[in-house]
Write a protein that holds these residues in place. Structure first.
Motif, PDB file in Angstrom:
ATOM      1  N   ASP A 129      -6.153 119.545  29.158  1.00 34.89           N
ATOM      2  CA  ASP A 129      -4.797 119.945  29.531  1.00 34.89           C
ATOM      3  C   ASP A 129      -4.787 120.757  30.821  1.00 34.89           C
ATOM      4  O   ASP A 129      -3.842 120.671  31.609  1.00 34.89           O
ATOM      5  CB  ASP A 129      -4.161 120.772  28.411  1.00 34.89           C
ATOM      6  CG  ASP A 129      -3.907 119.957  27.150  1.00 34.89           C
ATOM      7  OD1 ASP A 129      -3.863 118.708  27.262  1.00 34.89           O
ATOM      8  OD2 ASP A 129      -3.782 120.556  26.068  1.00 34.89           O
ATOM      9  N   GLN A 265      12.225 124.461  24.654  1.00 37.88           N
ATOM     10  CA  GLN A 265      11.232 123.986  25.606  1.00 37.88           C
ATOM     11  C   GLN A 265      10.555 125.150  26.333  1.00 37.88           C
ATOM     12  O   GLN A 265       9.357 125.105  26.616  1.00 37.88           O
ATOM     13  CB  GLN A 265      11.890 123.022  26.597  1.00 37.88           C
ATOM     14  CG  GLN A 265      12.289 121.700  25.943  1.00 37.88           C
ATOM     15  CD  GLN A 265      13.066 120.790  26.857  1.00 37.88           C
ATOM     16  OE1 GLN A 265      13.668 121.232  27.853  1.00 37.88           O
ATOM     17  NE2 GLN A 265      13.099 119.501  26.539  1.00 37.88           N
ATOM     18  N   GLY A 268       7.871 126.559  24.004  1.00 46.28           N
ATOM     19  CA  GLY A 268       6.664 125.788  23.724  1.00 46.28           C
ATOM     20  C   GLY A 268       6.872 124.468  23.031  1.00 46.28           C
ATOM     21  O   GLY A 268       5.913 123.725  22.801  1.00 46.28           O
ATOM     22  N   TYR A 269       8.112 124.134  22.666  1.00 46.66           N
ATOM     23  CA  TYR A 269       8.396 122.823  22.075  1.00 46.66           C
ATOM     24  C   TYR A 269       8.494 121.797  23.202  1.00 46.66           C
ATOM     25  O   TYR A 269       9.408 121.847  24.020  1.00 46.66           O
ATOM     26  CB  TYR A 269       9.706 122.842  21.293  1.00 46.66           C
ATOM     27  CG  TYR A 269       9.605 123.515  19.944  1.00 46.66           C
ATOM     28  CD1 TYR A 269       9.256 122.800  18.806  1.00 46.66           C
ATOM     29  CD2 TYR A 269       9.849 124.880  19.811  1.00 46.66           C
ATOM     30  CE1 TYR A 269       9.170 123.414  17.570  1.00 46.66           C
ATOM     31  CE2 TYR A 269       9.760 125.510  18.580  1.00 46.66           C
ATOM     32  CZ  TYR A 269       9.423 124.768  17.460  1.00 46.66           C
ATOM     33  OH  TYR A 269       9.324 125.375  16.233  1.00 46.66           O
ATOM     34  N   LYS A 270       7.537 120.870  23.240  1.00 51.65           N
ATOM     35  CA  LYS A 270       7.498 119.874  24.311  1.00 51.65           C
ATOM     36  C   LYS A 270       8.011 118.530  23.807  1.00 51.65           C
ATOM     37  O   LYS A 270       7.995 118.261  22.608  1.00 51.65           O
ATOM     38  CB  LYS A 270       6.068 119.726  24.836  1.00 51.65           C
ATOM     39  CG  LYS A 270       5.469 121.023  25.358  1.00 51.65           C
ATOM     40  CD  LYS A 270       4.018 120.844  25.748  1.00 51.65           C
ATOM     41  CE  LYS A 270       3.399 122.157  26.194  1.00 51.65           C
ATOM     42  NZ  LYS A 270       1.960 122.026  26.528  1.00 51.65           N
ATOM     43  N   GLY A 271       8.416 117.682  24.733  1.00 59.53           N
ATOM     44  CA  GLY A 271       8.878 116.355  24.350  1.00 59.53           C
ATOM     45  C   GLY A 271      10.361 116.333  24.022  1.00 59.53           C
ATOM     46  O   GLY A 271      11.079 117.333  24.140  1.00 59.53           O
ATOM     47  N   HIS A 290       3.195 123.458  18.446  1.00 60.37           N
ATOM     48  CA  HIS A 290       4.408 123.817  19.182  1.00 60.37           C
ATOM     49  C   HIS A 290       5.149 124.937  18.459  1.00 60.37           C
ATOM     50  O   HIS A 290       5.616 125.902  19.078  1.00 60.37           O
ATOM     51  CB  HIS A 290       5.325 122.602  19.329  1.00 60.37           C
ATOM     52  CG  HIS A 290       4.769 121.543  20.231  1.00 60.37           C
ATOM     53  ND1 HIS A 290       5.512 120.468  20.691  1.00 60.37           N
ATOM     54  CD2 HIS A 290       3.531 121.386  20.771  1.00 60.37           C
ATOM     55  CE1 HIS A 290       4.757 119.706  21.452  1.00 60.37           C
ATOM     56  NE2 HIS A 290       3.551 120.242  21.516  1.00 60.37           N
TER      57      HIS A 290
END
Length: 443
Positions: A129, A265, A268-271, A290
């Protein structure tokens, strides 16, 4: 898509496949096709038979499920499926297929299983990453300094497995899958993270009961449910709207999809996140990590402190490629509004204990995706998850099972935290004793 185009523009298909085969996980702490060929068949890659090649190709699907050492029947089944697919695609002839299918599933002897290492899995993923190891000045070796603590790691592993064995030995577990040696298919799993509360340093990690399967359950998808409620509450508090503690959906409607998604987002919540009432109630699938990152960020009053295991990367100790540590100024930057985050950390699912000065989180995740617990203190934060890889409603509906899972999860987090705190106090006492001895010696 952009990265894929760049890769294909620079490398041929054969080069891409070679790089893939040289680094993927083949079970038993074995990475790369060369190591796998030696471990399972005692051969060099060039000397493998067609059947042996198909066995290793099939092994990639599930390094623990299709392990030819411990599950020869399953390995033969996936090997045969691979061979038949090769015949269908005209890579091999009918005669080659028949000959390979008749070859017995023989391995290089039942070698002792190599101990798995979740820290290796976590560090490898984090390095990928960080994208800092592409150019290594003509060398294939890199030096990595991590935050992981060996004593903490051993302690976490020593705590986890006995608790799961005790759970499987209880009366409520009658008729449910239990661990037998390394056979973990359908068994209950547990994952633990132990973090330095102040700096975000990852001290110890497990992603399941055995790293031999190559799976890190912190990357498995779950429904966050009540773990997402702090995000909704944060948006409401920041806009000075009413927080309905028992109904995050009503709270969320007063804020709106856009604000909640933008805040999630940042946390830390991705997508992609759903633009429906499922957003407010946390009934959508995301990697468990997440949710952990968001809880940790809110628990740190929204400041720029993230969970990380890699501190330095270089080709040598003196030639650093990257230092993965924010400056003091950067670490005090607010990712989320500080006052709002501090207030939300006192609302459910957070529960602050005045006596112990610790914050607790205990949540059953929706969709039978497991139980989650956390213990957050001044020096340490411990996250724990207990559940199944393939959740079955019938298991959770069995009398006493859900309560037993919740108790085990909470006990795991609490025991790891208590032992970590005990180790810290012991280290402080020993340091003071050494300082006092040195002071008395100088007088």
């Amino acid at each position: 898509m952009a990265v894929a185009r760049r890769i294909e523009g620079k490398y041929s298909k054969d080069e891409i496949l070679t790089a893939y085969l040289n680094r993927i996980y083949f079970g038993q702490q074995c990475y790369g096709i060369a190591q796998a060929a030696d471990l399972y068949f005692g051969k060099k890659v060039a000397d493998l038979t067609l059947a042996e090649c198909a066995t290793l190709a099939g092994l990639v699907r599930g390094p623990s499920i299709y392990n030819p050492v411990y599950s020869p029947e399953a390995a033969a089944k996936v090997r045969n499926a691979t061979l038949e697919r090769m015949f269908e695609c005209e890579f091999i002839t009918q005669e080659q297929l028949w000959q390979a299918l008749r070859e017995p599933m023989a391995v290089a002897g039942k070698r002792e299983a190599r101990p798995g290492s979740y820290p290796v899995l976590v560090v490898s993923r984090e390095l990928g990453d960080l994208d800092c190891c592409d150019e290594q000045e003509g060398t294939s070796s890199i030096f990595v300094m991590t935050t992981l603590d060996l004593e903490f790691q051993r302690m976490v592993e020593d705590v986890s497995e006995p608790m799961l064995v005790a759970l499987e030995s209880s009366s409520v577990w009658a008729g449910l899958p239990k661990r037998v040696d390394n056979q973990l298919n359908r068994c209950v799993q547990a994952a633990i993270l132990c973090v330095d509360s102040r700096k975000g340093d990852l001290l110890a990690v497990t992603g399941g009961r055995s790293a031999q399967d190559g799976l890190d359950r912190w990357q498995s998808k779950v429904m966050p449910g009540d773990l997402f409620t702090p995000i909704v509450n944060l948006c409401a508090v920041d806009q000075r709207r009413t927080v309905i503690r028992s109904n995050p959906e009503v709270t969320g409607r007063g804020v709106g999809f856009n604000t909640v998604i933008e805040t999630a987002q940042k946390a830390g919540y991705k997508g992609e996140l759903p633009r429906s009432s499922d957003l407010y109630t946390g009934r959508f699938s995301v990697p468990l990590s997440h949710a952990v990152n968001a809880l940790y960020l809110i628990g740190n009053d929204g400041f720029n402190v993230s969970i990380s295991s890699v501190r330095q990367v270089g080709t040598t100790k003196k030639n650093l490629v990257m230092v993965n540590a924010p400056s003091p100024e950067e670490s005090r930057r607010e990712i989320l509004p500080r006052e709002s985050a501090h207030l939300v950390a006192s609302l459910p699912p957070f529960r602050y204990d005045e006596r112990t000065r610790k914050t607790f989180v205990n949540v059953r995740l929706p969709g039978n995706t497991g139980h989650f617990s956390a213990v957050m203190g001044r020096y340490f934060t411990v996250f724990a998850w207990v559940g199944f890889d393939s959740p079955e409603a019938a298991v959770y509906e069995k009398k006493g099972v859900s309560a037993a899972l919740a108790k085990t999860c909470s006990s795991l987090a609490g025991e790891v935290y208590d032992r970590a705190e005990e180790g810290r106090r012991k280290a402080v006492r020993e340091r003071r004793e050494r300082e006092n001895a040195a002071e008395q010696g100088s007088q």
